[in-house]
Scaffold this motif. Structure first.
Motif, PDB file in Angstrom:
ATOM      1  N   HIS A 116       0.814  -1.218   0.000  1.00 21.81           N
ATOM      2  CA  HIS A 116       0.000   0.000   0.000  1.00 21.81           C
ATOM      3  C   HIS A 116       0.850   1.271   0.000  1.00 21.81           C
ATOM      4  O   HIS A 116       0.338   2.344  -0.321  1.00 21.81           O
ATOM      5  CB  HIS A 116      -0.973  -0.032   1.178  1.00 21.81           C
ATOM      6  N   GLU A 117       2.126   1.134   0.323  1.00 26.89           N
ATOM      7  CA  GLU A 117       3.025   2.284   0.275  1.00 26.89           C
ATOM      8  C   GLU A 117       3.361   2.686  -1.162  1.00 26.89           C
ATOM      9  O   GLU A 117       3.794   3.808  -1.407  1.00 26.89           O
ATOM     10  CB  GLU A 117       4.313   1.967   1.039  1.00 26.89           C
ATOM     11  N   ARG A 118       3.178   1.777  -2.104  1.00 25.81           N
ATOM     12  CA  ARG A 118       3.565   2.037  -3.494  1.00 25.81           C
ATOM     13  C   ARG A 118       2.445   1.807  -4.504  1.00 25.81           C
ATOM     14  O   ARG A 118       2.620   2.072  -5.696  1.00 25.81           O
ATOM     15  CB  ARG A 118       4.759   1.159  -3.888  1.00 25.81           C
ATOM     16  N   LEU A 119       1.316   1.325  -4.043  1.00 29.46           N
ATOM     17  CA  LEU A 119       0.280   0.849  -4.957  1.00 29.46           C
ATOM     18  C   LEU A 119      -0.235   1.952  -5.874  1.00 29.46           C
ATOM     19  O   LEU A 119      -0.366   1.744  -7.090  1.00 29.46           O
ATOM     20  CB  LEU A 119      -0.877   0.240  -4.164  1.00 29.46           C
ATOM     21  N   THR A 120      -0.540   3.114  -5.336  1.00 26.20           N
ATOM     22  CA  THR A 120      -1.079   4.193  -6.164  1.00 26.20           C
ATOM     23  C   THR A 120      -0.111   4.553  -7.285  1.00 26.20           C
ATOM     24  O   THR A 120      -0.512   4.721  -8.448  1.00 26.20           O
ATOM     25  CB  THR A 120      -1.374   5.434  -5.304  1.00 26.20           C
ATOM     26  N   LYS A 121       1.171   4.638  -6.951  1.00 21.07           N
ATOM     27  CA  LYS A 121       2.183   4.980  -7.950  1.00 21.07           C
ATOM     28  C   LYS A 121       2.311   3.885  -9.004  1.00 21.07           C
ATOM     29  O   LYS A 121       2.396   4.181 -10.208  1.00 21.07           O
ATOM     30  CB  LYS A 121       3.525   5.215  -7.270  1.00 21.07           C
TER      31      LYS A 121
END
Length: 240
Positions: free
Chosen positions: A76-81
């Protein structure tokens, strides 16, 4: 077989990129490379790209064991990106191996895994992509070189896991297969890999399934076969 999913993936309106998210097993990328090579050779009509974006040590739950050398990263720390950069038509995600953090089963850790997977599925759908979830591969204690700890011990980690940790992964896999987590498809990796381990060990009692956590090349071949069968209705045979 994921019939509806396969039908959608071949439509012109479907974006051709399949993004794979996961931990070090996905970061290794072997099963993705094997599947891609087979598709290029046998199904050149499917203009799809398979993109491996696994991160070693990653979880969906956000948990980490005290003895891990650094706090485990969370998808979830990188998912949007990742979703914004790749703009995938399909996301295939495999989490669970690290989410129990190699401890005996606990409801709190299980709840964190469920919440993380639900968030993951929802975020992928919000980005307009199809969601395919894969069950965590099994943990094979017989292949471990390190110390295996009983339930009453402390200091569990990937280097000193709970000896029956596979029972934890079985619970996580059963939850995914129940369909409670919204997805366009669920792929059972656990069953074919357990059968593979049993078969190989019946032929060679000293067979090692990688290090017990990470599959060997033949295990990756089984994962690739399963993906090809479920996503593309393919029967590639032995890929090890």
């Amino acid at each position: 077989m994921l019939n509806l999913f396969t039908d959608n993936i071949t439509k012109d309106s479907m974006r051709p990129l399949i993004l794979f998210l996961g931990d070090s097993i996905t970061a290794d990328g072997l099963y993705i490379r094997l599947a891609g090579e087979w598709l290029r050779k046998h199904r050149p009509d499917l203009a799809v790209e398979l993109a491996a974006r696994g991160v070693p040590s990653e979880t969906a739950s956000g948990l980490s064991e005290a003895d891990h050398p650094f706090p485990r990263p969370c998808v979830h720390e990188r998912l949007t990106k990742e979703l914004a950069e790749a703009v995938p038509g399909v996301v295939v995600a495999c989490y669970g191996m690290n989410d129990g953090i190699y401890h005996p089963f606990s409801e709190a850790r299980f709840a964190a895994y469920r919440e993380g997977m639900l968030r993951l599925s929802a975020k992928i759908r919000e980005a307009g992509a199809k969601v395919v979830l894969m069950t965590p591969p099994p943990f094979d204690a017989a292949s471990m070189n390190g110390q295996l700890l009983p339930a009453e011990a402390s200091g569990f980690s990937y280097l000193a896991p709970y000896r029956d940790y596979d029972l934890v992964l079985e619970r996580y896999a059963e939850w995914l297969l129940s369909g409670i987590c919204p997805a366009d498809g669920i792929i059972d990796l656990r069953t074919p890999l357990l059968e593979h381990i049993r078969q190989e060990r019946s032929l060679n009692g000293s067979y090692r399934y990688g290090d017990g956590i990470h599959p060997d090349a033949s295990g990756h071949g089984v994962i690739a076969q399963t993906l090809l069968r479920e996503l593309f209705h393919a029967e590639p045979g032995d890929m090890a």
